[in-house]
Write an enzyme that holds these catalytic residues in place. Structure first.
Site, PDB file in Angstrom:
ATOM      1  N   ASP A 126       0.691  -1.237  -0.005  1.00 47.23           N
ATOM      2  CA  ASP A 126      -0.054  -0.183  -0.005  1.00 47.23           C
ATOM      3  C   ASP A 126       0.920   1.273  -0.006  1.00 47.23           C
ATOM      4  O   ASP A 126       0.592   2.363  -0.934  1.00 47.23           O
ATOM      5  CB  ASP A 126      -0.905   0.035   1.255  1.00 47.23           C
ATOM      6  CG  ASP A 126      -2.079  -0.892   1.111  1.00 47.23           C
ATOM      7  OD1 ASP A 126      -2.278  -1.391   0.078  1.00 47.23           O
ATOM      8  OD2 ASP A 126      -2.602  -1.198   2.345  1.00 47.23           O
ATOM      9  N   ARG A 133      -0.331   3.855  17.113  1.00 48.96           N
ATOM     10  CA  ARG A 133      -0.853   4.817  16.350  1.00 48.96           C
ATOM     11  C   ARG A 133      -0.251   6.235  16.682  1.00 48.96           C
ATOM     12  O   ARG A 133       0.035   7.054  15.846  1.00 48.96           O
ATOM     13  CB  ARG A 133      -2.282   4.583  15.748  1.00 48.96           C
ATOM     14  CG  ARG A 133      -2.551   3.339  14.959  1.00 48.96           C
ATOM     15  CD  ARG A 133      -1.766   2.869  13.981  1.00 48.96           C
ATOM     16  NE  ARG A 133      -2.042   1.902  13.176  1.00 48.96           N
ATOM     17  CZ  ARG A 133      -1.307   1.033  12.343  1.00 48.96           C
ATOM     18  NH1 ARG A 133       0.085   1.278  12.348  1.00 48.96           N
ATOM     19  NH2 ARG A 133      -1.727   0.319  11.760  1.00 48.96           N
ATOM     20  N   ASP A 190      -7.584   2.442  12.158  1.00 53.41           N
ATOM     21  CA  ASP A 190      -6.513   3.070  12.202  1.00 53.41           C
ATOM     22  C   ASP A 190      -6.492   4.548  11.564  1.00 53.41           C
ATOM     23  O   ASP A 190      -5.819   5.372  11.947  1.00 53.41           O
ATOM     24  CB  ASP A 190      -5.245   2.290  11.592  1.00 53.41           C
ATOM     25  CG  ASP A 190      -5.006   0.963  12.456  1.00 53.41           C
ATOM     26  OD1 ASP A 190      -5.099   1.383  13.584  1.00 53.41           O
ATOM     27  OD2 ASP A 190      -4.509   0.029  11.974  1.00 53.41           O
ATOM     28  N   SER A 208      -3.705  -9.375   6.227  1.00 48.90           N
ATOM     29  CA  SER A 208      -3.083  -8.048   6.247  1.00 48.90           C
ATOM     30  C   SER A 208      -2.520  -8.009   7.801  1.00 48.90           C
ATOM     31  O   SER A 208      -3.448  -8.163   8.726  1.00 48.90           O
ATOM     32  CB  SER A 208      -4.452  -7.278   6.207  1.00 48.90           C
ATOM     33  OG  SER A 208      -4.123  -5.803   6.705  1.00 48.90           O
TER      34      SER A 208
END
Lengths: 395, 395, 395, 395
Positions: D13, D91, D120, D169
């Site tokens: 990505d 995060r 996220d 993922s």
């Protein structure tokens, strides 16, 4: 002879106790009288000695009460229902002072005048033993089983002179006045006006007064433009708010020992300060802060009501409260009018209120985002209804 | 041509919308006007048709509002801060009716007049799609980005006659009147008296009135000795309480979209009924019931404020509330006097208050148990202090 | 002669009690033995009569326990920490039966064998008096102050034959086995394997087994494809889960009387059923439902742990729980392997999980809405930081 | 040309993004790669530059992650269900670093690789703008609407070499590994063993290992007798616990955007540390502390899960947590065996467990107090039942 330290108010119960402890328990009595409101320490001291106390200690703890106890309550919006916890808040201070005086004087027994039906016995005993578990607590009222008439008789027999206490059972300190007993126990009747001494009932009030309170980090720092310490602000507000009908609280209460009771309170300063503080919080704290603080505030208030001031959990919550009051700085204007506290202006450098965003005419808020917001926000509710309805049709 | 069902109040926004939807979205407009307060349905209907609506449907839903919505709020002591949720409570009813009318008329679009800055857009859209996720919601105000001046200009250009709305943005129904906008947005100023229509501000009130409310299973069943349905009690109390200064609420509020706002409400009947209901609960429910109910009441109120009336969690909470209101039967006397609601008597066959136990003179309570109680009760606090202090000394 | 109804288990404590109550309290003893697990009612009855009981009543209440008590716990995900409340849950049933038998036989005293240090005395006494406040409760262990050695001596002297109880103090019923005392009190050591009778410790287990449980409205309705009543499912799962190492719980616990204790439990069936039920809830209930239910579940569990099964608040919560379990229908596959419960599949007609929306490749979810959502969602946090930082810079 | 700072992991990505941002948004790309787990910073940097980034910044933030983020979670027993929040916790650290790098380099745009369906995106965007509301966030995945196949095609067309990412993922850092997508989305099937890289599934484990963890003020300070910093303890425990089957978590989760998802996690060190920490708390904190801390822990965890690390409420809660961890000092021995964490010993100088009081043989506890305690304690429940039953009979 063993000595007992008696928390002595000068009233009937504790006056009888001076004699009773000596007689029945064969102990010397040292009295401790604390001024948390407007006690006449000299007069009470004299009386104690006359009744046979071997020593009569007095302390003015009003400033400590304001700075170490009331300040924490303001931070925590301390309320049990609508009651600002005035009596509940003073009990641990009394216990703290009693333990400290007992330790200094090598006394192992502390006596208090609370009955076996109320909350205060619990507050005293948990607090005293939390501070020093070697001290034994004596609660004569719980044991002697005298009625008020018996007590008066005993007083007469023992030449104990007692000014009539009035018909109600009253406790007072700078944070409020608690009234119970007598006709207040008839819950299907109005409370008589004679129960009130601090607050002018609304129907007898005048034309109202504005007050302006400034807060700094969650505590009142000035009143009507004048800087004052917390104690002075409270004293002043008790008068100002009292004459404007503010602070009468009328509660059906659940005592911690499992009884319902009817209690009446007069807390003029407390009512105004707590109201103004809450307005500021609503302006300055965001929704997440308000939500978690609301829980802590409630827990804190219940702990205090339930006599657990010295529980270690209180320190953790006080840290939380201190942090969340870090930005509660600003001023609140209220008009006090016959029992009403009417907001007339509020401002803070930390205000989250944003005139330019909220204004309907010139607003800078991007309303388009709302659509996306709602599309996501509604997911939980819409999906669960859809799924359940679909199945209900089939089943 | 595709049809849109417009929730039509007769005011400026929704009047402009009748024309705008037709023009810009190329759809036929059917209006739906609900009487939840004191709308003149006939007049509004006429206006809608004159503006070009192909049909104008009107419904009197006041009784439904009282019986299916307000009744649940009374059970749940529904309050967001001090606000009895009056506007928030009517939105799901409006959505319910709109979806039902849309379905009957095979209409796939529902339009409302709420802005993109407020709570009501969320309440409408979640509710509508929770009931029927195939309906598309149209919110022209959010998209057209006209200011009030633009709207007035548009109205003039399109020959839309609008009575002046007054300077405030107002929403009203039998449970309350919400006022926002204009000078209310200046939070450092008092609210002008002209904001109030239902409640006489305390300084203009008369000498007060007593009211007596009887409750049966948690709902008002008679007023001042006369049996009435809930709707009638509310209507009467709005007048009586309103003329005695009861029900003005002045809030710094946290909207669900993350903005602070200043809102003023007039909720005379709601204020009295919720106060009386809470008094009864305090008399009848025990501490465990009050504690868990307090949490549910709060959660319930937040859900309603946040537009989630049709979330499945509401049904679970309603079951809880119904059960806990099973015994909330009794009567409450309040004196309404210039903004004050003064308890003058309370009674219930299910009262937990026990005069004979609580009375200080004749009490039958065994005070001796209290000692054992406190010995155990203090364990948690005493032990944890002892352990920690002991170590602190050593370390 | 006055009669006492003794909750009789057949163990040392209550056997000594048969004689002791007669001797010291001068009362006739009727024993009541309830089979809630695997008691040999015939043998215990015989023993009671031999010890001098004038009557020995026995009841098999296993099915009632499953249907009226355990079922409610499953609905409420009843856990105190990780403990499924097995003993706590049976006490109110025992009280219920004792009161009912006492009333039928016109007995005014109920005796139990719990000590003064534990939770069970509280559970018995609150429950018995909640059901009938005219019954007096007798708790000989609390009064006689015999140690275990004293009791054995007393038993010997009085020709009371007692099978050795084993070194632990154990209570068991179909929902679990509680083990305390002896070496378990040494909290700085491992628990010996000999404490366990129902669960094979993981290191001795075999190669694992899958189980499949179907739920209907929140209750297990079939096991491994076979329809069974709840009691049968529990009995079967105790064996299957027990042989796969499931259900050992090792807790540092806070007793309600303020003491910490170390308790070990074996609850194989309970652990599996509660785990599977929770998985289903997570699939079927939305976030709002889970959030409020989590609070109620916790409150419910604390009430049961604290002996308050018959408090009126429980009925309100049970109504909530019943409603929120309305759609908990579906099946859960778990692999039981040496203490692990591994999810191997879950499905429900009411599942909120939506493969087509969540799937990363083919997802139908409109990701564009997320931007608007986040723009609004972040408001609270962003604004409060901005305001506070701006001022911090200036100050 | 305007510059964008891209949070670059080296995966498909974000690799596609380097090119895409340049092409579609006409901006220069600076990449920022953070090592929070075991990233090969050199290799990733090289790749970024090869893909056309004008600069590639790398930072090892593992120690900061442990000391400033994980430490706070341990204090707060941070868990969302059973998930130790590993991804959620990293995060805000990534946002913090990105904002700081952006500010230093005068960059106004930050890009991340999260989709529009997950949590996220919210965590990144709230955190970034809470720290600096002038930064614009770019979320290409949310806009480009490429499927994985499209991305691979685009990568091929643009000569972007991407090592196969594997079928799942995955996100990982020292606190845990999150696995989603692919067959995990089939919730009616078991999870394949190939999903796990850190934890040996229980059936392949060896004969178990004991671990001993010492805590000082709520944080691990030594492992198996060796003093180490928190980061080293985590690294070691990931290996030890991982090879003993500890830390596989299998959740049906409610994402904050309103979707249910199936997530699998491997958190070996986190699982052991949080379990040991909780055991110590149960030993050291009293019931009041545990009760209020439980609420705060939950609120804290929800805030972190929901991306609100930088909300001001977090600081208030952190103060609470710090205070309540003041005495969480002591050691916990656990046997790790095929997925089981078995308590084998616990001790603390601040332990509230008192062998001498609890012991059944020699106990010093005054059992007589229990009677008084229960007499008062039962009041609430007994009275409310009595009153309601009395009336029910009459009615």
């Amino acid at each position: 002879m063993e000595k007992a330290l008696l928390l002595y108010s000068g009233g009937l119960d504790t006056s009888v106790m001076v004699r009773w402890i000596k007689e029945k328990m064969n102990m010397d009595v040292v009295t401790l009288t604390l001024d948390i409101g407007n006690s006449d320490l000299e007069e009470i001291k004299e009386k104690a000695l006359k009744l046979g106390a071997i020593d009569a200690i007095t302390l003015d703890v009003k400033k400590e009460f304001a700075d170490n106890y009331i300040s924490r309550e303001i931070h925590a919006n301390g309320l049990y229902g609508e009651y600002p916890l005035s009596t509940a808040l003073a009990r641990p201070l009394m216990a703290e002072k009693a333990v400290s005086v007992a330790n200094e004087n090598d006394i192992k027994f502390i006596a208090h005048g609370s009955t076996g039906k109320g909350n205060d016995q619990v507050r005293f005993e948990v607090s005293i033993n939390a501070l020093d578990n070697n001290i034994k607590v004596i609660a004569p009222v719980r044991e002697w089983n005298m009625t008020r008439a018996d007590e008066l008789e005993y007083a007469k027999m023992n030449n104990i002179y007692v000014k009539s206490d009035g018909k109600y059972s009253v406790d007072e300190n700078i944070w409020g006045r608690s009234i119970e007993g007598s006709s207040i126990e008839n819950i299907n009747e109005p409370v008589n006006d004679d129960a009130f001494e601090w607050v002018t009932p609304p129907q007898y009030c005048g034309s109202g007064e504005p007050v302006s309170i400034e807060f700094y980090k969650g505590l009142p720092s000035s009143l009507n433009g004048k800087s004052m310490d917390l104690l002075s602000i409270i004293k002043n507000l008790n008068i100002i708010a009292g004459r404007n009908g503010i602070g009468i609280i009328n509660m059906i209460e659940s005592r911690l020992i499992g009884l319902k009771s009817h209690e009446v309170y007069e807390c003029p300063a407390a009512s105004v300060i707590l109201k103004a503080h809450k307005y500021l919080e609503n302006l300055i704290l965001n929704k997440n802060e308000l939500s978690v603080k609301n829980y802590i505030d409630n827990f804190w208030s219940n702990m205090v009501y339930n006599g657990l001031w010295f529980d270690p959990s209180m320190e953790h919550m006080n840290q939380f409260e201190k942090s969340s009051n870090q930005y509660i700085t600003g001023s609140v204007n209220l008009r006090l009018y016959r029992g009403n506290m009417i907001l007339e202006g509020i401002e803070s450098p930390y205000s989250l209120y944003d005139y330019n965003t909220i204004n309907y005419e010139t607003g800078v808020f991007d309303q388009g985002s709302s659509k996306g917001f709602i599309d996501i926000y509604k997911n939980e509710t819409v999906r669960s209804n859809r799924v359940k309805k679909a199945l209900t049709v089939i089943h």
